[in-house]
Motif scaffolding. Structure first.
Motif, PDB file in Angstrom:
ATOM      1  N   ALA A   1       4.799  11.549   7.327  1.00 35.06           N
ATOM      2  CA  ALA A   1       3.151  11.451   6.456  1.00 35.06           C
ATOM      3  C   ALA A   1       3.174  10.626   5.071  1.00 35.06           C
ATOM      4  O   ALA A   1       3.267  11.315   4.300  1.00 35.06           O
ATOM      5  CB  ALA A   1       2.172  12.983   7.162  1.00 35.06           C
ATOM      6  N   VAL A   2       2.339   9.886   4.456  1.00 34.05           N
ATOM      7  CA  VAL A   2       2.773   9.340   3.151  1.00 34.05           C
ATOM      8  C   VAL A   2       1.273   9.991   2.644  1.00 34.05           C
ATOM      9  O   VAL A   2      -0.237   8.972   2.801  1.00 34.05           O
ATOM     10  CB  VAL A   2       2.888   8.204   3.660  1.00 34.05           C
ATOM     11  N   PRO A   3       0.912  10.786   1.656  1.00 31.40           N
ATOM     12  CA  PRO A   3      -0.185  10.324   1.164  1.00 31.40           C
ATOM     13  C   PRO A   3      -0.989   9.750   0.365  1.00 31.40           C
ATOM     14  O   PRO A   3      -0.277   9.034   0.044  1.00 31.40           O
ATOM     15  CB  PRO A   3       0.189  12.057  -0.166  1.00 31.40           C
ATOM     16  N   GLY A   4      -2.250   9.124   0.520  1.00 26.39           N
ATOM     17  CA  GLY A   4      -3.132   9.040  -0.224  1.00 26.39           C
ATOM     18  C   GLY A   4      -3.215   6.882  -0.204  1.00 26.39           C
ATOM     19  O   GLY A   4      -3.480   6.163  -0.721  1.00 26.39           O
ATOM     20  N   VAL A   5      -2.834   6.937   1.535  1.00 26.89           N
ATOM     21  CA  VAL A   5      -2.188   5.767   2.110  1.00 26.89           C
ATOM     22  C   VAL A   5      -3.862   5.417   2.223  1.00 26.89           C
ATOM     23  O   VAL A   5      -3.756   6.435   2.932  1.00 26.89           O
ATOM     24  CB  VAL A   5      -1.180   5.245   2.699  1.00 26.89           C
ATOM     25  N   PRO A   6      -4.374   4.109   2.783  1.00 30.44           N
ATOM     26  CA  PRO A   6      -5.407   3.847   3.354  1.00 30.44           C
ATOM     27  C   PRO A   6      -5.271   3.538   4.593  1.00 30.44           C
ATOM     28  O   PRO A   6      -6.503   2.640   5.241  1.00 30.44           O
ATOM     29  CB  PRO A   6      -5.984   2.481   2.496  1.00 30.44           C
TER      30      PRO A   6
ATOM     31  N   GLN B   1       0.742  -1.035  -0.208  1.00 29.05           N
ATOM     32  CA  GLN B   1      -0.506  -0.040  -0.142  1.00 29.05           C
ATOM     33  C   GLN B   1       0.748   1.118   0.300  1.00 29.05           C
ATOM     34  O   GLN B   1       0.334   2.422  -0.345  1.00 29.05           O
ATOM     35  CB  GLN B   1      -0.920  -0.059   1.421  1.00 29.05           C
ATOM     36  N   LEU B   2       2.357   1.195   0.281  1.00 32.43           N
ATOM     37  CA  LEU B   2       2.967   2.577   0.079  1.00 32.43           C
ATOM     38  C   LEU B   2       4.101   2.393  -0.850  1.00 32.43           C
ATOM     39  O   LEU B   2       3.761   3.430  -1.443  1.00 32.43           O
ATOM     40  CB  LEU B   2       4.646   2.052   0.948  1.00 32.43           C
ATOM     41  N   GLN B   3       3.329   1.064  -1.204  1.00 31.14           N
ATOM     42  CA  GLN B   3       3.727   1.412  -3.023  1.00 31.14           C
ATOM     43  C   GLN B   3       3.901   2.331  -3.846  1.00 31.14           C
ATOM     44  O   GLN B   3       2.187   2.531  -3.853  1.00 31.14           O
ATOM     45  CB  GLN B   3       4.415   0.407  -4.123  1.00 31.14           C
ATOM     46  N   GLY B   4       4.472   3.136  -4.109  1.00 31.77           N
ATOM     47  CA  GLY B   4       3.499   3.968  -5.521  1.00 31.77           C
ATOM     48  C   GLY B   4       3.146   5.716  -4.773  1.00 31.77           C
ATOM     49  O   GLY B   4       2.816   6.580  -5.715  1.00 31.77           O
ATOM     50  N   HIS B   5       3.788   5.958  -3.567  1.00 25.93           N
ATOM     51  CA  HIS B   5       3.163   7.306  -2.821  1.00 25.93           C
ATOM     52  C   HIS B   5       4.742   7.166  -1.969  1.00 25.93           C
ATOM     53  O   HIS B   5       4.269   8.523  -1.455  1.00 25.93           O
ATOM     54  CB  HIS B   5       2.607   6.180  -1.487  1.00 25.93           C
ATOM     55  N   GLY B   6       5.910   7.626  -2.470  1.00 24.02           N
ATOM     56  CA  GLY B   6       7.107   7.864  -1.875  1.00 24.02           C
ATOM     57  C   GLY B   6       7.490   8.699  -2.301  1.00 24.02           C
ATOM     58  O   GLY B   6       9.154   9.329  -2.128  1.00 24.02           O
ATOM     59  N   ALA B   7       6.869   9.236  -3.786  1.00 25.77           N
ATOM     60  CA  ALA B   7       7.638  10.587  -4.617  1.00 25.77           C
ATOM     61  C   ALA B   7       7.171  11.758  -3.616  1.00 25.77           C
ATOM     62  O   ALA B   7       6.351  11.910  -3.071  1.00 25.77           O
ATOM     63  CB  ALA B   7       7.036  10.196  -5.598  1.00 25.77           C
TER      64      ALA B   7
END
Length: 402
Positions: free
Chosen positions: A207-212, A180-186
């Motif tokens: 904080a990691v945007p867009g994760v559930p 669920q973290l993949q693709g949200h690290g940019a």
């Protein structure tokens, strides 16, 4: 062990050597010797194996090489669980069966004590292995990809991101949220994930945007030896809870059952001060890190006989007016500064318990304390980090009775 930070060069042409691996050294490489007699620290070889290895770094007095082909495999060689093993820098020993890892690590401790400390290895007790050598790491720091937001680890060569779908040494909860973290690290330099199976508390920072799931926590709640500890994102806490419990057991066995004053030096979030406060009339925790010291204040607040001193141990301990009768040392990898050891030999506490993550600096410091009059009663290696070259030790010294 290979000495990081020393000047090295890449061989001008690919150099492949046929090597007989002798023993493991601290850090996880195997010691071998080139045809010209130079020492070769060889990654991903097991003791006794005949391998072909490509030299990656050339130092003035030794070489570093990586195994590319196994000509005569050790009976202890196994298939690594991780497809990134050999590329990722996190693990060094997945190619060895776990009992062989333990034997090799115990041998490293014995060798370091004898060679560096000039100490007999008869004080070394059997290594305390992990019941579960996989899925133990509850604190993982992921690097991120700038373009696609991938999450993973940096290659062992120090550059290039390896996208990680599953890490076999990570806590199962960490592996659950990893996809669920993949693709949200940019845009994020790193993502720190910490989790306590005992309390259910976790931290994902920043904080990691867009994760559930919630992220951005600045602390979480850990539990050890029946005590809860607030741990901030930047504070240290052991990453293997089961083996941390074994460490507490070893420290508890080494400390006196009753005492007047305990000093918990390099106290972190106040772990040993909190756990063993009921054995002593008073406890002083010393910690340099401001974030860890803030946590220690919170964690020691219910302990009426404990107090925290913030600063370097080498500055605070020598200025003590009240001499302790027991000291716990748990320094970082460089070990103790000379003023710390000088203060101990001056105060002569009856028991010193030294927790170390570096057997080389442990051997050096134990030699100083023994030369100062202490008797080294035992050193117990503890495998806090299975599949890696890291080794923890708990040592006990006592001042001889008059």
């Amino acid at each position: 062990m290979p000495r990081r930070g020393h000047r090295w060069k890449t061989p001008p042409e690919q150099l492949t050597l046929t090597l007989r691996a002798e023993s493991l050294v601290f850090g996880g490489a195997a010691l071998a010797r080139a045809p010209d007699g130079r020492v070769v620290f060889t990654w991903f070889a097991a003791p006794g194996e005949l391998v072909e290895a490509v030299v990656e770094r050339e130092y003035p007095d030794y070489l570093e090489a990586v195994t590319t082909r196994v000509l005569e495999p050790s009976p202890d060689r196994v298939e690594p669980r991780c497809p990134l093993f050999g590329e990722c820098g996190g693990c060094q020993l997945q190619h060895m069966a776990y009992p062989a890892q333990l034997r090799a690590k115990e041998a490293v401790v014995r060798e370091q004590l004898k060679r560096i400390g000039g100490l007999g290895d008869d004080v070394v007790r059997p290594i305390v292995g992990a019941r579960e050598p996989w899925g133990y790491r509850n604190h993982v720091r992921f690097s991120t990809g700038r373009k696609f937001g991938d999450v993973g680890f940096i290659s062992r060569r120090g550059h290039g991101l390896l996208k990680v779908e599953h890490c076999p040494i990570a806590d199962p909860w960490v592996n659950e949220i990893l996809p669920q973290l993949q693709g949200h690290g940019a845009g994020l330099h790193q993502i720190q994930v910490r989790h306590s199976a005992a309390t259910g508390s976790f931290l994902v920072n920043p904080a990691v945007p867009g994760v559930p799931f919630p992220t951005g926590q600045t602390s979480y709640l850990e539990r050890l030896a029946g005590h809860d500890f607030v741990v901030s994102a930047s504070a240290f806490f052991q990453v293997n809870t089961a083996q941390a419990e074994e460490m507490v057991r070893l420290v508890g066995e080494a400390l006196p059952s009753r005492g007047r004053l305990l000093v918990d030096a390099f106290a972190g979030v106040g772990t040993f001060a909190r756990i063993f406060a009921d054995r002593f009339d008073s406890v002083v925790a010393i910690e340099e890190s401001n974030s860890a010291a803030r946590d220690a204040k919170v964690n020691l607040a219910p302990v009426k006989n404990a107090r925290i001193r913030i600063g370097k141990v080498e500055d605070i301990l020598p200025a003590f007016e009240d001499h302790p009768d027991a000291i716990v040392l748990d320094p970082p990898r460089p070990g103790c500064a000379p003023p710390v050891l000088a203060a101990i030999t001056a105060f002569r506490p009856r028991v010193v318990v030294y927790v170390s993550c570096n057997p080389a600096t442990l051997a050096r410091d134990l030699r100083v304390l023994v030369d100062g009059g202490y008797r080294l009663t035992d050193v117990t290696p503890l495998d806090m980090f299975p599949q890696t070259g890291h080794i923890e030790c708990v040592s006990r010294l006592e001042w001889p009775a008059a």
